[in-house]
Design a protein around this motif. Structure first.
Motif, PDB file in Angstrom:
ATOM      1  N   VAL A  81      16.415  33.234  43.961  1.00  0.00           N
ATOM      2  CA  VAL A  81      17.657  33.133  44.655  1.00  0.00           C
ATOM      3  C   VAL A  81      18.651  32.501  43.672  1.00  0.00           C
ATOM      4  CG1 VAL A  81      17.450  30.898  45.309  1.00  0.00           C
ATOM      5  CG2 VAL A  81      18.601  32.383  46.758  1.00  0.00           C
ATOM      6  N   TYR A  82      18.197  32.204  42.711  1.00  0.00           N
ATOM      7  CA  TYR A  82      19.405  31.752  41.396  1.00  0.00           C
ATOM      8  C   TYR A  82      19.674  32.485  40.681  1.00  0.00           C
ATOM      9  CZ  TYR A  82      17.629  27.571  43.860  1.00  0.00           C
ATOM     10  OH  TYR A  82      17.420  26.427  44.946  1.00  0.00           O
ATOM     11  N   HIS A  83      19.432  34.024  40.758  1.00  0.00           N
ATOM     12  CA  HIS A  83      19.839  34.905  39.725  1.00  0.00           C
ATOM     13  C   HIS A  83      20.242  36.224  40.420  1.00  0.00           C
ATOM     14  CE1 HIS A  83      17.303  33.074  36.731  1.00  0.00           C
ATOM     15  NE2 HIS A  83      16.312  32.651  37.676  1.00  0.00           N
ATOM     16  N   PRO A  84      21.056  36.740  39.690  1.00  0.00           N
ATOM     17  CA  PRO A  84      21.845  36.514  38.620  1.00  0.00           C
ATOM     18  C   PRO A  84      22.779  35.147  38.721  1.00  0.00           C
ATOM     19  CG  PRO A  84      22.930  38.319  39.589  1.00  0.00           C
ATOM     20  CD  PRO A  84      21.548  38.101  40.425  1.00  0.00           C
TER      21      PRO A  84
ATOM     22  N   THR B 235      26.326  35.515  33.917  1.00  0.00           N
ATOM     23  CA  THR B 235      26.111  36.805  33.839  1.00  0.00           C
ATOM     24  C   THR B 235      27.197  37.752  34.531  1.00  0.00           C
ATOM     25  OG1 THR B 235      25.227  37.179  36.060  1.00  0.00           O
ATOM     26  CG2 THR B 235      23.601  36.372  34.415  1.00  0.00           C
ATOM     27  N   PRO B 236      27.701  39.019  34.109  1.00  0.00           N
ATOM     28  CA  PRO B 236      28.620  39.765  34.813  1.00  0.00           C
ATOM     29  C   PRO B 236      28.331  40.135  36.133  1.00  0.00           C
ATOM     30  CG  PRO B 236      27.564  40.872  33.122  1.00  0.00           C
ATOM     31  CD  PRO B 236      26.806  39.729  32.930  1.00  0.00           C
ATOM     32  N   GLU B 237      26.806  40.267  36.348  1.00  0.00           N
ATOM     33  CA  GLU B 237      26.694  40.684  37.642  1.00  0.00           C
ATOM     34  C   GLU B 237      27.104  39.493  38.684  1.00  0.00           C
ATOM     35  OE1 GLU B 237      24.245  42.870  34.665  1.00  0.00           O
ATOM     36  OE2 GLU B 237      24.516  40.640  35.004  1.00  0.00           O
ATOM     37  N   ARG B 238      26.754  38.521  38.463  1.00  0.00           N
ATOM     38  CA  ARG B 238      27.252  37.435  39.456  1.00  0.00           C
ATOM     39  C   ARG B 238      28.692  37.619  39.668  1.00  0.00           C
ATOM     40  NH1 ARG B 238      25.624  34.758  43.976  1.00  0.00           N
ATOM     41  NH2 ARG B 238      23.330  34.920  42.539  1.00  0.00           N
ATOM     42  N   LEU B 239      29.630  37.703  38.686  1.00  0.00           N
ATOM     43  CA  LEU B 239      31.181  37.626  38.726  1.00  0.00           C
ATOM     44  C   LEU B 239      31.522  38.809  39.454  1.00  0.00           C
ATOM     45  CD1 LEU B 239      34.067  36.937  37.744  1.00  0.00           C
ATOM     46  CD2 LEU B 239      33.601  38.262  35.730  1.00  0.00           C
ATOM     47  N   ALA B 240      30.862  40.093  39.256  1.00  0.00           N
ATOM     48  CA  ALA B 240      31.439  41.450  39.965  1.00  0.00           C
ATOM     49  C   ALA B 240      30.854  41.330  41.420  1.00  0.00           C
ATOM     50  CB  ALA B 240      30.430  42.699  39.310  1.00  0.00           C
TER      51      ALA B 240
ATOM     52  N   ARG C 122      25.245  28.677  27.472  1.00  0.00           N
ATOM     53  CA  ARG C 122      25.162  29.063  28.700  1.00  0.00           C
ATOM     54  C   ARG C 122      26.470  28.428  29.399  1.00  0.00           C
ATOM     55  NH1 ARG C 122      20.909  31.843  30.518  1.00  0.00           N
ATOM     56  NH2 ARG C 122      21.076  30.942  32.571  1.00  0.00           N
ATOM     57  N   ALA C 123      26.745  27.182  28.918  1.00  0.00           N
ATOM     58  CA  ALA C 123      27.862  26.272  29.591  1.00  0.00           C
ATOM     59  C   ALA C 123      29.117  27.285  29.447  1.00  0.00           C
ATOM     60  CB  ALA C 123      27.835  25.325  29.043  1.00  0.00           C
ATOM     61  N   ASP C 124      29.258  27.795  28.076  1.00  0.00           N
ATOM     62  CA  ASP C 124      30.421  28.070  27.762  1.00  0.00           C
ATOM     63  C   ASP C 124      30.569  29.723  28.278  1.00  0.00           C
ATOM     64  OD1 ASP C 124      31.161  26.159  25.915  1.00  0.00           O
ATOM     65  OD2 ASP C 124      30.267  27.028  24.391  1.00  0.00           O
ATOM     66  N   ALA C 125      29.487  30.471  28.561  1.00  0.00           N
ATOM     67  CA  ALA C 125      29.532  31.723  29.032  1.00  0.00           C
ATOM     68  C   ALA C 125      29.995  31.656  30.697  1.00  0.00           C
ATOM     69  CB  ALA C 125      28.051  32.624  29.060  1.00  0.00           C
ATOM     70  N   ALA C 126      29.495  30.656  31.387  1.00  0.00           N
ATOM     71  CA  ALA C 126      29.620  30.284  32.731  1.00  0.00           C
ATOM     72  C   ALA C 126      31.230  29.932  32.822  1.00  0.00           C
ATOM     73  CB  ALA C 126      28.981  29.322  33.238  1.00  0.00           C
ATOM     74  N   ARG C 127      31.709  29.096  31.814  1.00  0.00           N
ATOM     75  CA  ARG C 127      32.994  28.801  31.983  1.00  0.00           C
ATOM     76  C   ARG C 127      33.998  29.948  31.949  1.00  0.00           C
ATOM     77  NH1 ARG C 127      36.508  25.181  34.263  1.00  0.00           N
ATOM     78  NH2 ARG C 127      34.913  23.672  33.699  1.00  0.00           N
ATOM     79  N   ARG C 128      33.694  30.762  30.945  1.00  0.00           N
ATOM     80  CA  ARG C 128      34.341  32.024  30.695  1.00  0.00           C
ATOM     81  C   ARG C 128      34.462  32.996  32.192  1.00  0.00           C
ATOM     82  NH1 ARG C 128      31.803  32.122  25.607  1.00  0.00           N
ATOM     83  NH2 ARG C 128      30.424  33.446  26.145  1.00  0.00           N
ATOM     84  N   ARG C 129      33.152  32.988  32.592  1.00  0.00           N
ATOM     85  CA  ARG C 129      32.991  33.892  34.056  1.00  0.00           C
ATOM     86  C   ARG C 129      33.983  33.067  35.050  1.00  0.00           C
ATOM     87  NH1 ARG C 129      31.255  37.907  31.756  1.00  0.00           N
ATOM     88  NH2 ARG C 129      29.129  37.838  30.588  1.00  0.00           N
ATOM     89  N   LEU C 130      34.045  31.539  34.912  1.00  0.00           N
ATOM     90  CA  LEU C 130      34.781  31.143  36.222  1.00  0.00           C
ATOM     91  C   LEU C 130      36.356  31.436  35.890  1.00  0.00           C
ATOM     92  CD1 LEU C 130      32.242  29.795  36.930  1.00  0.00           C
ATOM     93  CD2 LEU C 130      33.501  27.717  37.092  1.00  0.00           C
ATOM     94  N   ASP C 131      36.628  31.598  34.636  1.00  0.00           N
ATOM     95  CA  ASP C 131      38.239  31.922  34.229  1.00  0.00           C
ATOM     96  C   ASP C 131      38.530  33.504  34.819  1.00  0.00           C
ATOM     97  OD1 ASP C 131      38.661  29.276  33.260  1.00  0.00           O
ATOM     98  OD2 ASP C 131      38.050  30.079  31.130  1.00  0.00           O
ATOM     99  N   GLN C 132      37.493  34.010  34.505  1.00  0.00           N
ATOM    100  CA  GLN C 132      37.669  35.622  34.941  1.00  0.00           C
ATOM    101  C   GLN C 132      37.561  35.707  36.662  1.00  0.00           C
ATOM    102  OE1 GLN C 132      34.157  36.727  32.766  1.00  0.00           O
ATOM    103  NE2 GLN C 132      35.277  38.111  31.373  1.00  0.00           N
ATOM    104  N   LEU C 133      36.699  34.875  36.848  1.00  0.00           N
ATOM    105  CA  LEU C 133      36.903  34.832  38.600  1.00  0.00           C
ATOM    106  C   LEU C 133      38.212  34.226  39.159  1.00  0.00           C
ATOM    107  CD1 LEU C 133      35.240  34.706  41.340  1.00  0.00           C
ATOM    108  CD2 LEU C 133      34.627  32.336  40.705  1.00  0.00           C
ATOM    109  N   ALA C 134      38.776  33.301  38.653  1.00  0.00           N
ATOM    110  CA  ALA C 134      39.940  32.772  38.905  1.00  0.00           C
ATOM    111  C   ALA C 134      41.290  33.882  38.809  1.00  0.00           C
ATOM    112  CB  ALA C 134      40.461  31.417  38.239  1.00  0.00           C
ATOM    113  N   ALA C 135      41.002  34.596  37.700  1.00  0.00           N
ATOM    114  CA  ALA C 135      42.107  35.709  37.564  1.00  0.00           C
ATOM    115  C   ALA C 135      41.667  36.759  38.468  1.00  0.00           C
ATOM    116  CB  ALA C 135      41.990  36.265  36.180  1.00  0.00           C
TER     117      ALA C 135
END
Length: 412
Positions: free
Chosen positions: A103-106, A110-115, A152-165
């Motif tokens: 249940v914790y994947h992706p 990952t880009p899949e979770r963002l999409a 991985r923390a840096d990757a997740a932070r970038r995804r969150l910035d993309q999510l907000a946008a």
């Protein structure tokens, strides 16, 4: 269902449909007549809220086809159902025979979770009732705790910035604001509100916040008012509340036989002893080591059978969502007292602490056999009883049920 808070806010109460298996749109729509309409009718209300769970392929299909989104909205309205929130934690196959850590994947690296999450936001924008202030989507708390490192923390932070946008773009395109709530869960990178403050602070508070699951809060041995204060201090809004209760054992050694009846193969049932409070009862610093690890094996196990084998010291709270209105038989119990304390902290005051509430007992199908529903009608009756319980708790705190004329053609 809708309730009015003394401060004037409309509070939406519904149930989460991740209790029902559905991996395609036909299955999602079939659930409406099999479960949601009977639940609404048993509650005697003209309007019932659903926290829809849409598997990733369904979300992508709906995002690509405005005609299908209009169809789903019409099917909901025709049945006296509404949707202000979606559950975006499970990506797919949530009621598979074995789910456990899948249940914790992706995850949010990952880009899949963002999409997937942005697909849900786009779909929800078109499903929202015209008079809803906003929508919400709940999601996993970044990732399972292993593996986790600076990269991985840096990757997740970038995804969150993309999510907000991306959420800003959804609002710009549709005029409907949608917020995403990260749901602290035992065993994950974000398990406690202190960890949420440390790892999510600085995220866009207009679009990102926390989904507070009350069973998870109990398993972290957090005191609700203090937990809410920690979130507020970190600038993290409570986007959504999952009204849930966990399994509790005051004397796990003396209750071992009873606890073994709750061991099952589908879901993880992370177990936390009271010592966990030492790791979750204080604010986390913005930098430096956390004062304690909620998943320390001195007081934590990643599943109930592991906890039993390890003979963790008691008392225990187990990440096993139990029906709100029907606590386990003694010697076991539930964390409904934590639920009541959390609702009090959220709603006794001049301003409602949250406006989206979902009853989320997804475990009906894996309860001990004697407690398991025997067919669709019993499951619908159990869900209705849980919603009635939650509604009554809110009414006791001063909220007032409100009606809305049923849409034309609602099925009776």
């Amino acid at each position: 269902m809708r309730l009015r808070h003394a401060g004037g806010a409309t509070v939406h109460l519904g149930y989460c449909t991740n209790v029902h298996p559905a991996e395609d749109l036909a299955g999602v729509l079939a659930q409406l007549d099999t479960y949601a309409v009977p639940v609404r009718e048993q509650l005697g209300v003209d309007l019932l809220g659903l926290g829809l769970w849409l598997a990733a392929p369904v979300a992508a299909e709906l995002t690509a086809d405005a005609r299908l989104r209009r169809r789903v909205r019409a099917e909901l309205g025709h049945r006296g159902l509404e949707v202000v929130t979606l559950n975006g934690f499970p990506y797919a196959a949530f009621q598979a025979p074995v789910v456990k850590g899948d249940v914790y994947h992706p995850d949010w690296t990952t880009p899949e979770r963002l999409a997937y999450t942005l697909d849900l936001a786009r779909v929800l924008a078109d499903l929202l009732p015209d008079d809803a202030a906003r929508g919400s989507v709940s999601t996993l708390p970044l990732a399972w705790r292993r593996p986790w490192d600076a990269g991985r923390a840096d990757a997740a932070r970038r995804r969150l910035d993309q999510l907000a946008a991306g959420l800003a773009a959804v609002e710009r395109d549709t005029g409907r604001p949608v917020r995403v709530g990260f749901e602290p869960e035992p065993g994950c990178v974000v398990e406690s509100t202190g960890q949420a403050g440390a790892l999510l602070a600085g995220a866009d508070p207009e679009r990102l916040g926390v989904c507070l699951d009350l069973a998870h809060l109990a398993c972290a041995w957090e005191e609700p008012a203090e937990a809410l204060a920690r979130l507020a201090a970190a600038g993290l809004p409570v986007v959504k509340v999952q009204v849930s209760a966990a399994l509790e054992a005051a004397d796990p050694a003396g209750s071992a036989d009873a606890l073994r009846r709750w061991v099952e193969p589908r879901f993880l049932h992370q177990t936390r002893a009271a010592g966990c409070a030492a790791a979750t009862g204080a604010p986390a610093p913005r930098s430096g080591p956390y004062p304690g690890d909620p998943a320390d094996p001195a007081w934590a196990a990643d599943d109930l059978d592991v906890a039993l084998a390890a003979r963790l010291p008691g008392p225990w709270r187990v990440h096993y969502h139990v029906p709100l209105h029907a606590p386990p038989e003694p010697p076991l119990g539930s964390t409904v007292p934590v639920l009541r304390a959390a609702l009090t902290a959220l709603f006794v005051g001049p301003v409602a602490g949250c406006d989206h509430l979902d009853v989320e007992t997804y475990t009906w199908g894996v309860l001990p056999v004697a407690r398991r529903p025997r067919g669709d009608a019993e499951l619908a009756a159990g869900i209705a009883a849980e919603l009635a319980f939650a509604r009554d708790e809110l009414v006791a705190l001063g909220l007032t049920p409100t009606g809305r004329p049923a849409p034309t053609g609602v099925r009776r």
